[in-house]
Design a protein around this motif. Structure first.
Motif, PDB file in Angstrom:
ATOM      1  N   ALA A   1      11.334   3.117   0.988  1.00 24.72           N
ATOM      2  CA  ALA A   1      11.545   3.221   2.448  1.00 24.72           C
ATOM      3  C   ALA A   1      10.610   4.233   3.107  1.00 24.72           C
ATOM      4  O   ALA A   1      10.075   3.984   4.195  1.00 24.72           O
ATOM      5  CB  ALA A   1      13.002   3.586   2.720  1.00 24.72           C
ATOM      6  N   ASN A   2      10.395   5.395   2.442  1.00 26.50           N
ATOM      7  CA  ASN A   2       9.551   6.434   3.063  1.00 26.50           C
ATOM      8  C   ASN A   2       8.084   5.997   3.167  1.00 26.50           C
ATOM      9  O   ASN A   2       7.397   6.278   4.145  1.00 26.50           O
ATOM     10  CB  ASN A   2       9.671   7.759   2.296  1.00 26.50           C
ATOM     11  N   VAL A   3       7.607   5.269   2.155  1.00 23.44           N
ATOM     12  CA  VAL A   3       6.208   4.784   2.155  1.00 23.44           C
ATOM     13  C   VAL A   3       6.039   3.707   3.232  1.00 23.44           C
ATOM     14  O   VAL A   3       5.048   3.697   3.971  1.00 23.44           O
ATOM     15  CB  VAL A   3       5.817   4.207   0.757  1.00 23.44           C
ATOM     16  N   GLN A   4       7.056   2.833   3.333  1.00 18.04           N
ATOM     17  CA  GLN A   4       7.009   1.763   4.341  1.00 18.04           C
ATOM     18  C   GLN A   4       6.990   2.345   5.753  1.00 18.04           C
ATOM     19  O   GLN A   4       6.232   1.899   6.622  1.00 18.04           O
ATOM     20  CB  GLN A   4       8.223   0.846   4.161  1.00 18.04           C
ATOM     21  N   ALA A   5       7.825   3.376   5.975  1.00 21.78           N
ATOM     22  CA  ALA A   5       7.891   4.038   7.288  1.00 21.78           C
ATOM     23  C   ALA A   5       6.540   4.658   7.638  1.00 21.78           C
ATOM     24  O   ALA A   5       6.089   4.613   8.792  1.00 21.78           O
ATOM     25  CB  ALA A   5       8.988   5.098   7.278  1.00 21.78           C
ATOM     26  N   GLU A   6       5.883   5.239   6.622  1.00 19.53           N
ATOM     27  CA  GLU A   6       4.566   5.863   6.819  1.00 19.53           C
ATOM     28  C   GLU A   6       3.516   4.810   7.202  1.00 19.53           C
ATOM     29  O   GLU A   6       2.680   5.026   8.087  1.00 19.53           O
ATOM     30  CB  GLU A   6       4.143   6.578   5.513  1.00 19.53           C
ATOM     31  N   THR A   7       3.570   3.642   6.520  1.00 19.68           N
ATOM     32  CA  THR A   7       2.642   2.532   6.812  1.00 19.68           C
ATOM     33  C   THR A   7       2.821   2.036   8.247  1.00 19.68           C
ATOM     34  O   THR A   7       1.853   1.851   8.981  1.00 19.68           O
ATOM     35  CB  THR A   7       2.868   1.367   5.819  1.00 19.68           C
ATOM     36  N   ILE A   8       4.093   1.859   8.646  1.00 19.96           N
ATOM     37  CA  ILE A   8       4.393   1.372  10.007  1.00 19.96           C
ATOM     38  C   ILE A   8       3.878   2.363  11.047  1.00 19.96           C
ATOM     39  O   ILE A   8       3.253   1.984  12.046  1.00 19.96           O
ATOM     40  CB  ILE A   8       5.914   1.117  10.172  1.00 19.96           C
ATOM     41  N   LYS A   9       4.094   3.653  10.773  1.00 20.20           N
ATOM     42  CA  LYS A   9       3.648   4.710  11.690  1.00 20.20           C
ATOM     43  C   LYS A   9       2.121   4.671  11.848  1.00 20.20           C
ATOM     44  O   LYS A   9       1.587   4.786  12.956  1.00 20.20           O
ATOM     45  CB  LYS A   9       4.100   6.065  11.110  1.00 20.20           C
ATOM     46  N   GLN A  10       1.429   4.476  10.723  1.00 16.21           N
ATOM     47  CA  GLN A  10      -0.044   4.436  10.732  1.00 16.21           C
ATOM     48  C   GLN A  10      -0.560   3.209  11.499  1.00 16.21           C
ATOM     49  O   GLN A  10      -1.491   3.317  12.307  1.00 16.21           O
ATOM     50  CB  GLN A  10      -0.543   4.394   9.276  1.00 16.21           C
ATOM     51  N   VAL A  11       0.069   2.036  11.270  1.00 17.65           N
ATOM     52  CA  VAL A  11      -0.335   0.795  11.946  1.00 17.65           C
ATOM     53  C   VAL A  11      -0.154   0.936  13.459  1.00 17.65           C
ATOM     54  O   VAL A  11      -1.048   0.596  14.242  1.00 17.65           O
ATOM     55  CB  VAL A  11       0.457  -0.426  11.402  1.00 17.65           C
ATOM     56  N   VAL A  12       0.997   1.460  13.869  1.00 19.27           N
ATOM     57  CA  VAL A  12       1.291   1.643  15.302  1.00 19.27           C
ATOM     58  C   VAL A  12       0.289   2.598  15.942  1.00 19.27           C
ATOM     59  O   VAL A  12      -0.222   2.357  17.039  1.00 19.27           O
ATOM     60  CB  VAL A  12       2.749   2.132  15.511  1.00 19.27           C
ATOM     61  N   LYS A  13      -0.028   3.682  15.224  1.00 22.04           N
ATOM     62  CA  LYS A  13      -0.975   4.685  15.744  1.00 22.04           C
ATOM     63  C   LYS A  13      -2.363   4.055  15.965  1.00 22.04           C
ATOM     64  O   LYS A  13      -2.995   4.283  17.009  1.00 22.04           O
ATOM     65  CB  LYS A  13      -1.079   5.849  14.743  1.00 22.04           C
TER      66      LYS A  13
END
Length: 611
Positions: free
Chosen positions: A346-358
């Motif tokens: 979950a933490n890695v997925q959240a980081e990926t989503i944050k990076q994509v949105v940014k």
């Protein structure tokens, strides 16, 4: 740099639109001159049909008003009103190329729906007429029977109960023949090992993956691809949707036997006959070594959208950023699919989503990310896709099947590629760009490509070129196929294969064009001028610098002149540059976009003048 790129991209668009508008006017005049000598009777009949269509659709300028009128007439339960509703519905379907999404009940504000801030109690968030559950069910039955009367099918895309009950329906007419089936072209890109081929295998074959690459094997074209598990060529896959809106998949999709799933697949011609919409996927390579092939697939395939596949466990890395920047440079709408959500913490997925949105919100992209977590969002974002700066983000798993339903709904509702009349105009002289060439036994030379303008029919005399001397040779179209099914005619925006008479395979190459035979001979260009922006170069660009120019044309060009005061170009510089093709002249037009690279040098531009 981001501001410079943004301004330059908007200028490129203006030049591109201005030049293409001029060419459209000239093309239409030329076509009219040629048609003046043809049968007057046929023309008069055609004009009468056009007038009739105009009269029928004059009152349907506003689709929202037409929707309300249909629902009002059907609610009255009067048979005369039922006939009027049927006529408006038929005109509405014809106007929208045989496909329409009809919404019943109060509708939520799109901005609030996409942002996920929808409040049932705030009246401002809702528009349209409130209807009860019973009324919705009655209208559903009435619409279904009315659409059946005009020969179409109705399918329920989405329904919501509660305080604001509503339904979204897909009304679709089956196309009269394969040559008129609407097609959506999607290019699939992303970093190596992000799951591009696996996602396509699951979407087109229907069987879920086993986490060990079972779904992708049937997509590979070469032995070394199966052994390494990496795509190295431009693969083509199609997904058909039936008039009912359901995807057309092999019956063996539910089988657990790997060999059966790999071997049993529907032929393209079988899908074409059953489908009322076809989504063509251009499966591109993710590895850096194959960037040249990927670039060619992106530029020559004229995709309506780019599906960027991002592995949730790795994030937006390596070639993904390169592919995203190319899609933005070519002004193609982007869809992001985050795969492997079943195996990612979950933490890695959240980081990926944050990076994509940014990255999507950064000044270079200027996109509004929208997470598609419900069928309603998928329906609303697909119907307005491409017009606004929205970027849908799907989170999917090819092993568990999570999120794939929303992705299929979205693909089913995407507007067709040939429906883009600004890009592909039927009222223009024929222009067909060649993207593939084959020699087929007992048939001869076959070329595949996209009709950029006009109409092509079997038996038409055409000019093919330019050859190494810049000349065009005359030939005749013997036969045509679209998605491996025989057709006799093809319109602007469609992708077809043509068998040519008396043409040797070795005289045809990718990047050639076919134009209609007329008094005005087509002209090949050796030198041209363009406005360019250097996106990245580690030293300086000077006169006689060579790089590969990519569009439908792919050839090395040489800089012969530039208007920069210093006489050299560095990263971030803009200039008007004159180019020359190294080996042979090409068919290019003013307003065409340029993309050039040599190693890591990347430049973006637009052709402003042919020399």
């Amino acid at each position: 740099m981001a501001t410079t790129l943004r301004n330059f991209q908007s200028e490129i668009e203006q030049i591109h639109n201005r030049e293409f508008a001029k060419q459209k006017v000239n093309g239409a005049e030329q076509l009219q001159k040629e048609q003046k000598h043809s049968q007057v009777k046929g023309k008069a009949k055609e004009e009468a049909v056009i007038e009739l269509a105009k009269a029928g659709t004059e009152e349907l300028r506003d689709e929202a008003e037409a929707e309300e009128k249909i629902l009002e007439l059907l609610s009255s339960k009067v048979s005369a009103n039922h006939d009027s509703a049927r006529d408006i519905l038929a005109a509405l379907l014809t106007q929208n190329h045989g496909e329409y999404v009809l919404r019943i009940g109060a509708q939520p504000s799109k901005a609030k729906l996409f942002a996920g801030d929808l409040d049932n109690d705030v009246a401002e968030d809702w528009s349209g007429t409130e209807r009860t559950e019973d009324m919705l069910n009655f209208l559903l039955q009435e619409i279904t029977s009315t659409v059946e009367e005009v020969g179409g099918k109705t399918s329920l895309l989405f329904e919501a109960h509660g305080k604001h009950p509503r339904k979204s329906l897909l009304l679709r007419l089956p196309p009269p023949s394969v040559s008129l089936t609407p097609e959506v072209r999607c290019a699939v890109v992303g970093n190596v090992d992000s799951g591009k081929s696996t996602t396509l295998g699951v979407l087109t074959r229907g069987a879920l993956d086993d986490g060990r690459g079972r779904a992708r094997v049937s997509l590979f074209r070469h032995k070394h691809e199966i052994e390494s598990g990496r795509t190295s060529s431009v693969g083509m896959e199609i997904l058909g949707f039936a008039p009912s809106g359901s995807p057309i998949l092999p019956e063996t999709a539910i089988s657990n036997d790997t060999e059966v799933v790999r071997r049993e697949k529907l032929g393209w011609e079988e899908i074409s006959v059953q489908a009322s919409k076809i989504v063509s996927f251009i499966d591109l390579a993710g590895h850096e070594r194959y960037l040249k092939t990927t670039l060619y697939g992106l530029t020559s395939g004229a995709p309506s959208c780019v599906i960027l596949i991002v592995g949730a466990n790795a994030g937006l890395i390596g070639m993904s950023k390169e592919h995203l920047s190319i899609a933005l440079a070519l002004s193609v709408p982007v869809v992001v699919c985050i795969t492997k959500i079943d195996m990612t913490p979950a933490n890695v997925q959240a980081e990926t989503i944050k990076q994509v949105v940014k990255i999507l919100r950064s000044p270079g992209c200027r996109k509004v990310p929208v997470f598609v977590k419900s069928s309603e969002v998928a329906v609303e974002i697909a119907t307005g896709f491409g017009k606004e700066k929205l970027c849908p983000i799907f989170q999917i798993s090819n092993v568990t099947g999570e999120g794939l339903g929303h992705l299929r709904t979205f693909l089913n509702l995407l507007p067709s590629s040939e429906g883009d009349t600004d890009k592909f105009a039927v009222d223009q002289p024929l222009e067909f760009s060649v993207t593939e060439v084959w020699s087929v036994p007992y048939v001869g030379t076959v070329v595949n490509g996209i009709v950029n303008g006009g109409i092509i029919k079997t038996g038409d005399p055409v000019m093919l070129g330019p050859d190494s001397n810049g000349n065009f040779q005359s030939t005749v179209v013997k036969s045509m196929q679209r998605k491996r099914a025989p057709v006799t005619t093809a319109e602007a925006g469609q992708c077809v294969s043509c068998a040519l008479k008396r043409i040797r395979r070795n005289t045809v190459r990718k990047g050639m064009v076919m134009v209609s035979k007329s008094e005005i001979l087509p002209k090949a260009t050796r030198q041209f001028q363009g406005q360019v922006l250097i996106l990245y170069h580690n030293t300086t660009l000077q006169k006689n610098y060579q790089c590969v120019c990519k569009q439908a044309v792919r050839q090395t060009v040489r800089i012969i002149d530039m208007d920069h005061p210093q006489g050299v170009l560095r990263t971030g510089d803009r200039a008007t540059v004159s180019f020359e093709f190294i080996s042979h002249p090409e068919f290019v037009k003013e307003g065409m976009k340029l993309l050039f690279r040599e190693g890591k040098t990347k430049g973006l531009g637009v052709i402003t003048k042919l020399l």
